[in-house]
Design a protein around this motif. Structure first.
Motif, PDB file in Angstrom:
ATOM      1  N   TRP A   1       0.810  -1.220   0.000  1.00 27.72           N
ATOM      2  CA  TRP A   1       0.000   0.000   0.000  1.00 27.72           C
ATOM      3  C   TRP A   1       0.841   1.267   0.000  1.00 27.72           C
ATOM      4  CZ3 TRP A   1      -4.378  -0.927  -1.828  1.00 27.72           C
ATOM      5  CH2 TRP A   1      -5.332   0.091  -1.893  1.00 27.72           C
TER       6      TRP A   1
ATOM      7  N   PHE B   1     -10.093   6.814  -9.722  1.00 25.93           N
ATOM      8  CA  PHE B   1      -9.903   6.729  -8.279  1.00 25.93           C
ATOM      9  C   PHE B   1     -11.236   6.896  -7.540  1.00 25.93           C
ATOM     10  CE2 PHE B   1      -5.167   8.094  -8.303  1.00 25.93           C
ATOM     11  CZ  PHE B   1      -4.790   6.767  -8.405  1.00 25.93           C
TER      12      PHE B   1
ATOM     13  N   THR C   1     -13.790   3.725  -8.516  1.00 27.01           N
ATOM     14  CA  THR C   1     -13.394   2.422  -7.985  1.00 27.01           C
ATOM     15  C   THR C   1     -13.351   2.421  -6.466  1.00 27.01           C
ATOM     16  OG1 THR C   1     -11.044   3.002  -8.242  1.00 27.01           O
ATOM     17  CG2 THR C   1     -12.074   1.770 -10.033  1.00 27.01           C
ATOM     18  N   ARG C   2     -12.979   3.536  -5.864  1.00 27.69           N
ATOM     19  CA  ARG C   2     -12.915   3.587  -4.410  1.00 27.69           C
ATOM     20  C   ARG C   2     -14.302   3.499  -3.780  1.00 27.69           C
ATOM     21  NH1 ARG C   2      -9.339   1.310  -1.938  1.00 27.69           N
ATOM     22  NH2 ARG C   2      -7.269   1.910  -2.492  1.00 27.69           N
TER      23      ARG C   2
ATOM     24  N   ASP D   1     -15.476  -0.047  -4.318  1.00 31.20           N
ATOM     25  CA  ASP D   1     -14.740  -0.959  -3.445  1.00 31.20           C
ATOM     26  C   ASP D   1     -15.184  -0.825  -1.992  1.00 31.20           C
ATOM     27  OD1 ASP D   1     -12.648  -2.703  -2.490  1.00 31.20           O
ATOM     28  OD2 ASP D   1     -11.545  -0.904  -1.927  1.00 31.20           O
ATOM     29  N   GLY D   2     -15.660   0.358  -1.628  1.00 33.57           N
ATOM     30  CA  GLY D   2     -16.129   0.551  -0.255  1.00 33.57           C
ATOM     31  C   GLY D   2     -17.246  -0.414   0.114  1.00 33.57           C
TER      32      GLY D   2
ATOM     33  N   TYR E   1      -6.835  -2.195 -10.438  1.00 33.24           N
ATOM     34  CA  TYR E   1      -6.883  -1.344  -9.250  1.00 33.24           C
ATOM     35  C   TYR E   1      -8.059  -1.735  -8.357  1.00 33.24           C
ATOM     36  CZ  TYR E   1      -7.057   2.926  -6.418  1.00 33.24           C
ATOM     37  OH  TYR E   1      -7.087   3.812  -5.378  1.00 33.24           O
TER      38      TYR E   1
ATOM     39  N   SER F   1      -7.821  -3.384  -4.599  1.00 28.22           N
ATOM     40  CA  SER F   1      -8.538  -2.779  -3.484  1.00 28.22           C
ATOM     41  C   SER F   1      -9.409  -3.804  -2.764  1.00 28.22           C
ATOM     42  CB  SER F   1      -9.405  -1.621  -3.985  1.00 28.22           C
ATOM     43  OG  SER F   1      -8.607  -0.600  -4.542  1.00 28.22           O
TER      44      SER F   1
ATOM     45  N   LYS G   1     -11.756   4.195   2.502  1.00 27.99           N
ATOM     46  CA  LYS G   1     -11.808   4.127   1.038  1.00 27.99           C
ATOM     47  C   LYS G   1     -12.458   5.388   0.471  1.00 27.99           C
ATOM     48  CE  LYS G   1     -10.141  -0.092   0.726  1.00 27.99           C
ATOM     49  NZ  LYS G   1     -11.003  -1.252   0.532  1.00 27.99           N
TER      50      LYS G   1
ATOM     51  N   GLN H   1      -9.895   7.975   0.539  1.00 29.73           N
ATOM     52  CA  GLN H   1      -8.924   7.799  -0.535  1.00 29.73           C
ATOM     53  C   GLN H   1      -9.523   8.184  -1.884  1.00 29.73           C
ATOM     54  OE1 GLN H   1      -7.048   3.971  -0.527  1.00 29.73           O
ATOM     55  NE2 GLN H   1      -5.277   4.733  -1.619  1.00 29.73           N
ATOM     56  N   ALA H   2     -10.821   7.897  -2.064  1.00 32.70           N
ATOM     57  CA  ALA H   2     -11.478   8.304  -3.306  1.00 32.70           C
ATOM     58  C   ALA H   2     -11.511   9.823  -3.414  1.00 32.70           C
ATOM     59  CB  ALA H   2     -12.902   7.739  -3.339  1.00 32.70           C
TER      60      ALA H   2
END
Length: 451
Positions: free
Chosen positions: A31, A57, A60-61, A64-65, A122, A126, A376, A379-380
Motif C-alpha cells: 500500500w 480513483f 473504484t474507491r 470498493d467501499g 486497481y 482494493s 476508502k 482515498q477516493a
C-alpha cells in the motif's frame, strides 16, 4: 456455520504482538507503493490522463467501499475453529499479492485498453486489500480484553507498518531503476513481484501466530441490529467523522510527494529522503505511545500528536526550497504523524466495547468494515482532488518546468489541504469523550462476561 473454536494454548504476548504486527508490514509493502507511486505510475509511465485517473480513483474507491461492508458483515457471521477474523489472513494473502503484481504492469494495448486494465486491476487490488485489512482491525478486540495490551498490540502493528513504509520509501525507486536497468515499466513490475511474495508469506505468518479469544455469544446479528447499534454509538460516530479528515489529508499528501519535490523543490532525490524520514521516524516515535497514552489518555495524545504534525508542516511551508529546513520540518511532522497513527489504531477497538456495553451486541467486524469503507471514501476523495488539481494546474508529465498554476496546485495537494484537514481532525476529536468513562465500561463488561 457452527464449528468449535480452535482449542489451543494461548499465545505468548510477544509472539502474538509480533504475529499481529507483521500483518501491517505485509500491507505497507504494497500500500505504500500505491500511496506514493501509483498516481505517478499512471500519469508518467502508463501515460493515462490525470483527469481519467482522477475519475477512476473516485469510482473504484466508492465501489470498493461496498466490499468493506460485505467483508465486515461476513466476519460478524463467521465462526470457525480458527475464529472470526483470523481465517481471512489465510485466504486473502494470495489474491492480495497477485493483484499487487498486476496493478503495476503496462500491457501492450491501446490507450483505452490500458485505462480499462487499470480499472480492473486497481479495483481487484482494493478488494483483495479489504480481505486482509478489515480483519486486522476487527481481530484486535478479540486478541485481548486488556486496554493496555491493545495499545501494545497496536504499537507493534504500527512499528511493523512503518518498517514496511520505510522499506518502500527508501528502496523502491532505487530497486525500480536497478532491476529495470533504466526501464521503469520492467522495474516496477519486478519490485511488485518481490513485495507481493514477501507480503503473502507475512500474512501466513500472522495466521499461525495469533489466537482469538473464545466467543462469548453465538447470537446471529442482523443488519438492522448492526445499524441500530452503530447509530447509538456516539464515540464511534465522532471517530468515523475523524477518519474522513485524517485519511483524506494523508492520501492527498502522499500522492503529491513526488510531484512536490520534482516540480516545486526541484529535487526529486530529496523526495526519497523525505519519504524515508516520514516512515522511519514514526517507527521509533511509535514506541513512546504506550507510555504517553497512560498519562494523557488516547484522545489527548491524538490531539497533541496532530498539533506536532501540523507544526512540522508549517516549517516545511516556510522553508520554501531550503533543503535543510525542509528536512527539519519533515522530521518534526513525522514524530507527530507516527504517534497519531499508532494511537488511532488503538482507539479503533474502544468503540466496539462501548457498543457492546450500550446495546449488548459485539459488531467488531461491521464496525471495522465501515471504518475501512470510510477510509476508502477518503482515498477516493483524495484521489479525485489530486487528479482534479493536476488537471486544473495543466500539469504536463515529463516537463522540468511547469506552469505557475501547476505549482500552486501541487503545493495545495502537499501542504495547504493536509494542514486544513489536520485542523478539522483536531476540532472533531475534541468531542470524543470515551476515555473518561472507558474504565467503568470495561468493569461492567467484565462482570457481564463472568456471569
Amino acid at each position: 456455520m457452527d464449528v468449535l473454536n480452535e482449542q489451543t494454548k494461548p499465545m505468548s504476548k510477544w509472539r502474538q504482538r509480533i504475529g499481529y504486527g507483521v500483518s501491517d508490514l505485509a500491507c505497507n509493502l504494497i500500500w505504500q507503493m500505491i500511496s506514493l507511486y501509483l498516481l505517478f505510475f499512471y500519469t508518467d509511465i502508463m501515460e493515462l490522463s490525470a483527469a481519467s485517473v482522477s475519475l477512476m480513483f473516485v469510482l473504484t474507491r466508492f465501489a470498493d467501499g461496498i466490499t468493506d461492508l460485505l467483508v465486515g458483515y461476513l466476519i460478524d457471521h463467521t465462526n470457525t475453529r480458527w475464529g472470526k477474523s483470523r481465517p481471512y489472513f489465510l485466504y486473502g494473502a494470495i489474491p492480495f499479492a497477485l493483484f499487487a503484481f498486476l496493478c503495476f504492469n503496462v500491457p501492450n494495448i491501446s490507450a483505452t485498453g490500458k485505462l480499462v486494465y487499470a480499472y480492473i486491476t486497481y479495483f481487484g487490488l482494493s478488494c483483495a486489500y479489504t480481505l486482509v485489512n478489515v480483519p486486522m482491525a476487527s481481530i484486535l478486540p478479540s486478541l485481548t480484553n486488556d486496554a493496555n495490551e491493545r495499545t501494545a498490540l497496536s504499537t507493534s502493528r504500527k512499528f511493523f507498518g512503518f518498517l514496511g513504509a520505510t522499506i518502500v520509501s527508501s528502496t523502491a525507486l532505487t530497486l525500480v531503476n536497478r532491476l529495470g536497468h533504466g526501464n521503469q515499466i520492467v522495474g516496477f513490475r519486478l519490485v511488485m513481484a518481490i513485495f507481493g511474495i514477501i507480503g503473502c508469506g507475512l500474512f501466513f505468518f500472522t495466521f499461525f501466530n495469533v489466537r482469538e479469544l473464545p466467543v462469548v455469544s453465538t447470537e446471529k446479528v442482523s443488519l438492522k441490529n448492526v445499524l441500530s447499534s452503530l447509530r447509538k454509538n456516539k464515540p464511534w460516530l465522532i471517530f468515523a467523522l475523524n477518519i474522513l479528515f485524517m485519511w483524506t489529508g494523508f492520501f492527498i499528501q502522499t500522492s503529491a510527494l513526488v510531484y512536490y519535490f520534482a516540480v516545486v523543490v526541484k529535487s526529486q532525490g530529496l523526495s526519497i529522503t523525505v519519504a524515508t524520514i516520514m516512515s522511519i521516524v514514526p517507527m521509533f516515535a511509535n514506541f513512546l505511545v504506550p507510555i504517553i497514552a497512560k498519562r494523557l489518555g488516547k484522545r489527548n495524545l491524538y490531539i497533541s500528536a496532530s498539533l506536532v504534525q501540523m507544526f512540522g508542516l508549517l516549517i516545511m511551508l516556510i522553508a520554501g526550497v531550503d533543503h535543510a529546513v525542509i528536512l527539519v520540518g519533515a522530521f518534526i511532522s513525522a514524530i507527530g504523524y507516527g504517534m497519531k497513527e499508532s494511537i488511532y489504531f488503538s482507539m479503533q477497538a474502544d468503540p466496539v466495547d462501548y457498543g457492546e456495553w450500550k446495546t449488548g451486541l459485539n459488531v467488531s467486524g461491521s464496525l471495522s468494515a465501515i471504518n475501512g469503507f470510510l477510509g476508502k471514501v477518503a482515498q477516493a476523495i483524495a484521489g479525485g482532488i489530486a487528479g482534479a488539481f493536476l488537471a486544473w494546474g495543466n500539469y504536463r508529465p515529463g516537463l522540468t518546468v511547469q506552469s505557475s498554476q501547476a505549482i500552486v496546485a501541487i503545493k495545495a495537494m502537499y501542504l495547504y489541504i493536509p494542514m486544513f484537514l489536520i485542523v478539522c481532525s483536531v476540532v472533531t476529536m475534541l468531542f470524543y469523550q470515551l476515555d473518561r468513562i472507558y474504565p467503568e465500561i470495561k468493569r461492567e463488561l467484565e462482570e457481564q462476561r463472568n456471569k
